[in-house]
Design a protein around this motif. Sequence first.
Motif, short mmCIF file in Angstrom:
data_model
loop_
_atom_site.label_atom_id
_atom_site.label_comp_id
_atom_site.label_asym_id
_atom_site.label_seq_id
_atom_site.Cartn_x
_atom_site.Cartn_y
_atom_site.Cartn_z
N MET A 173 0.84 -1.18 0.00
CA MET A 173 0.00 0.00 0.00
C MET A 173 0.89 1.25 0.00
SD MET A 173 -2.79 1.55 2.63
CE MET A 173 -4.15 0.61 2.03
N ASP A 174 0.39 2.24 -0.71
CA ASP A 174 1.10 3.50 -0.94
C ASP A 174 0.48 4.57 -0.03
OD1 ASP A 174 2.08 4.52 -4.31
OD2 ASP A 174 3.08 4.60 -2.34
N ILE A 175 1.29 5.09 0.94
CA ILE A 175 0.73 6.12 1.83
C ILE A 175 1.62 7.36 1.80
CG2 ILE A 175 0.16 6.71 4.23
CD1 ILE A 175 -0.42 3.78 4.75
N SER A 176 1.03 8.51 1.64
CA SER A 176 1.77 9.76 1.75
C SER A 176 1.12 10.58 2.85
CB SER A 176 1.75 10.53 0.42
OG SER A 176 2.64 11.62 0.49
N VAL A 177 1.95 11.07 3.78
CA VAL A 177 1.45 11.82 4.92
C VAL A 177 1.81 13.29 4.75
CG1 VAL A 177 1.37 11.99 7.41
CG2 VAL A 177 1.89 9.79 6.35
N VAL A 178 0.83 14.17 4.97
CA VAL A 178 1.09 15.62 4.97
C VAL A 178 1.24 16.04 6.42
CG1 VAL A 178 0.13 17.90 4.41
CG2 VAL A 178 -0.22 15.96 2.84
N SER A 179 2.47 16.48 6.78
CA SER A 179 2.75 16.77 8.19
C SER A 179 3.87 17.78 8.32
CB SER A 179 3.17 15.48 8.92
OG SER A 179 3.74 15.80 10.18
N LEU A 180 3.75 18.62 9.36
CA LEU A 180 4.83 19.58 9.67
C LEU A 180 5.99 18.90 10.38
CD1 LEU A 180 2.59 22.54 10.91
CD2 LEU A 180 3.94 22.48 8.79
N PHE A 181 5.78 17.65 10.79
CA PHE A 181 6.84 16.92 11.53
C PHE A 181 7.09 15.57 10.89
CE2 PHE A 181 7.03 20.16 14.60
CZ PHE A 181 5.75 20.55 14.94
N PRO A 182 7.60 15.55 9.67
CA PRO A 182 7.82 14.27 8.97
C PRO A 182 8.74 13.31 9.72
CG PRO A 182 8.81 16.11 7.76
CD PRO A 182 8.01 16.71 8.84
N GLU A 183 9.65 13.85 10.49
CA GLU A 183 10.61 12.98 11.22
C GLU A 183 9.88 12.02 12.17
OE1 GLU A 183 12.31 16.90 10.18
OE2 GLU A 183 10.55 16.25 11.32
N MET A 184 8.70 12.45 12.63
CA MET A 184 7.96 11.59 13.58
C MET A 184 7.64 10.23 12.97
SD MET A 184 5.27 14.25 15.38
CE MET A 184 4.50 13.02 16.45
N PHE A 185 7.51 10.19 11.64
CA PHE A 185 7.02 8.95 11.01
C PHE A 185 8.09 7.87 10.90
CE2 PHE A 185 2.68 9.92 10.22
CZ PHE A 185 2.65 11.29 10.39
N ALA A 186 9.32 8.20 11.37
CA ALA A 186 10.33 7.14 11.49
C ALA A 186 9.82 6.05 12.44
CB ALA A 186 11.63 7.73 12.01
N CYS A 228 6.43 11.43 3.02
CA CYS A 228 5.93 12.60 3.76
C CYS A 228 6.05 13.85 2.90
CB CYS A 228 6.73 12.79 5.04
SG CYS A 228 6.40 11.52 6.27
N CYS A 229 5.04 14.71 3.01
CA CYS A 229 5.08 16.02 2.35
C CYS A 229 4.87 17.08 3.43
CB CYS A 229 3.98 16.13 1.31
SG CYS A 229 4.23 15.05 -0.10
N ASN A 230 5.79 18.01 3.54
CA ASN A 230 5.76 19.00 4.61
C ASN A 230 5.25 20.34 4.06
OD1 ASN A 230 6.24 20.85 6.62
ND2 ASN A 230 8.21 19.93 7.23
N PRO A 231 4.12 20.85 4.56
CA PRO A 231 3.59 22.13 4.06
C PRO A 231 4.62 23.25 4.13
CG PRO A 231 1.98 21.05 5.46
CD PRO A 231 3.24 20.24 5.57
N ARG A 232 5.55 23.16 5.07
CA ARG A 232 6.57 24.21 5.22
C ARG A 232 7.42 24.31 3.95
NH1 ARG A 232 7.26 26.78 9.78
NH2 ARG A 232 6.52 25.13 11.17
N ASP A 233 7.56 23.20 3.24
CA ASP A 233 8.34 23.23 1.99
C ASP A 233 7.64 24.00 0.88
OD1 ASP A 233 9.40 19.76 2.49
OD2 ASP A 233 10.12 21.65 3.37
N TYR A 234 6.36 24.36 1.12
CA TYR A 234 5.58 25.05 0.08
C TYR A 234 5.25 26.48 0.48
CZ TYR A 234 5.38 20.32 -1.60
OH TYR A 234 5.76 19.07 -2.03
N THR A 235 6.00 27.00 1.45
CA THR A 235 5.80 28.40 1.85
C THR A 235 6.71 29.28 0.98
OG1 THR A 235 7.55 28.12 3.52
CG2 THR A 235 5.23 27.82 4.23
N THR A 236 6.36 30.55 0.88
CA THR A 236 7.13 31.47 0.02
C THR A 236 7.71 32.64 0.80
OG1 THR A 236 5.03 32.55 -0.46
CG2 THR A 236 5.79 30.90 -2.05
N ASP A 237 7.31 32.79 2.05
CA ASP A 237 7.83 33.92 2.83
C ASP A 237 9.09 33.53 3.59
OD1 ASP A 237 6.15 32.16 4.43
OD2 ASP A 237 6.53 33.58 6.08
#
Length: 246
Positions: free
Chosen positions: A1-14, A35-44
């Motif tokens: 199964m293919d799972i992608s998690v959107v999280s500000l703390f991707p390290e937790m998923f270790a 994991c995909c981190n919303p912080r990676d998609y900020t522009t400021d």
Amino acid sequence: MDISVVSLFPEMFAAVSDYGVTGRAVQNGLLKIQCCNPRDYTTDRHQTVDDRPYGGGPGMVMKTAPLEQAIQAAKASVAPGATVIYLSPQGRPLDQEGLVELAQRPSLVLLAGRYEGVDERLIEAEVDEEWSIGDYVLSGGELAAMVMIDGLSRLLPGVLGHHLSAEQDSFAEGLLDCPHYTRPEHYRGRAVPDVLLSGNHEVIRRWRLKQSLGRTWLRRRDLLQKVELSDEQNTLLAEFIREHND
Ligand SMILES: Nc1nonc1C(=O)N1CCN(Cc2ccccn2)CC1
């Protein structure tokens, strides 16, 4: 199964990708966790991921733009047809039946919220299902997402060895587990039940089933309302109740 998690703390998923049953499932290619981190998609400059709530009040709400882009990236990184799931106390209560349903899906995107939550319009636009792991408030959705990942991974073919089949899990039958024992035979004045030393597998199977039924009756009688007991289970439960009342 293919799972992608959107999280500000991707390290937790270790905790699920690197350890135990789920870690082995990842190593064996039966489970994929990204994991995909919303912080990676900020522009400021400050990489802001939260904002003040309209209407005032305490706490912050996750900004929609970074979250939306992270969700799109997560969907693109898993097999097509992903179910987008938001973990929150407002969701459908997760139970074994729900895990069986989720384990059938081709891929999942799990949205682990932080702060006071997510803009309702983003939930309406992007989320397919909301699920809750219980009626309590956590600090974020990460642990809830990991509970879901752990529970459904046990149901994936090949994840549990032959000796640990998910079907044998007592909760698979809607019952609590039976007691377990290992060496030494005598521990702090308590002995292992003789039946477990008998080597008679059929007698042991019936004893364990009776103990599961009896424990469920004693501790979670509500669960018994949800299951249809076989003739054998009804007989064993009646025996347990009779012995309990003697
Ligand atoms: N119980 C649970 N089962 O799944 N998730 C939880 C859980 O407590 N949380 C904490 C709050 N987070 C953010 C939040 C706050 C308010 C409204 C919506 N989202 C979500 C995850």
